[in-house]
Design a protein around this motif. Structure first.
Motif: not given
Length: 127
Positions: A18, A105-106, A109-110, A112
């Motif tokens: 991450k 970025e998607s 975020s998934q 995270s």
């Protein structure tokens, strides 16, 4: 290694992934492109993590709750998606890659969200 040490090791590596994806994404947004070497290095690390998870998934499944397994699967799916995203973006210049920052970025975020769920479940079990 039993379930808990495997899980902790995997979580550590997912957190590192991450951080690496976030740093790469930050630089990609700032510069507009990344070098092939940087991209391939991150991509290979993400695929290595994915392979490691696949190899250890049977042992993990026997020691973890179904919800934890599903959350780990979602996180690893995000890792794999990020690795695949890093395979795109080659255009005219063979030394630089313009990876789709929105897709990456998607994925971030998934990943995270999955890590947050896993850590939340782990804290609930410990208390």
């Amino acid at each position: 290694m039993t379930g808990e040490p495997l899980k902790r090791d995997l979580l550590k590596k997912m957190i590192i992934a991450k951080i690496d994806i976030a740093a790469y994404l930050c630089m990609r947004k700032a510069k507009g492109y990344m070098s092939v070497v940087e991209t391939e290095h991150l991509r290979d690390n993400l695929f290595d993590l994915s392979n490691e998870y696949r190899e250890k998934s049977l042992r993990l499944k026997s020691h973890l709750a179904l919800q934890e397994i599903e959350t780990l699967n979602q996180g690893m799916s995000a890792v794999c998606s990020a690795a695949v995203c890093l395979m795109t973006g080659r255009h005219d210049c063979p030394q630089y890659i313009a990876v789709d920052a929105e897709k990456l970025e998607s994925c971030l975020s998934q990943l995270s969200a999955s890590l947050k769920d896993i850590m939340g479940h782990q804290l609930a079990v410990e208390t």
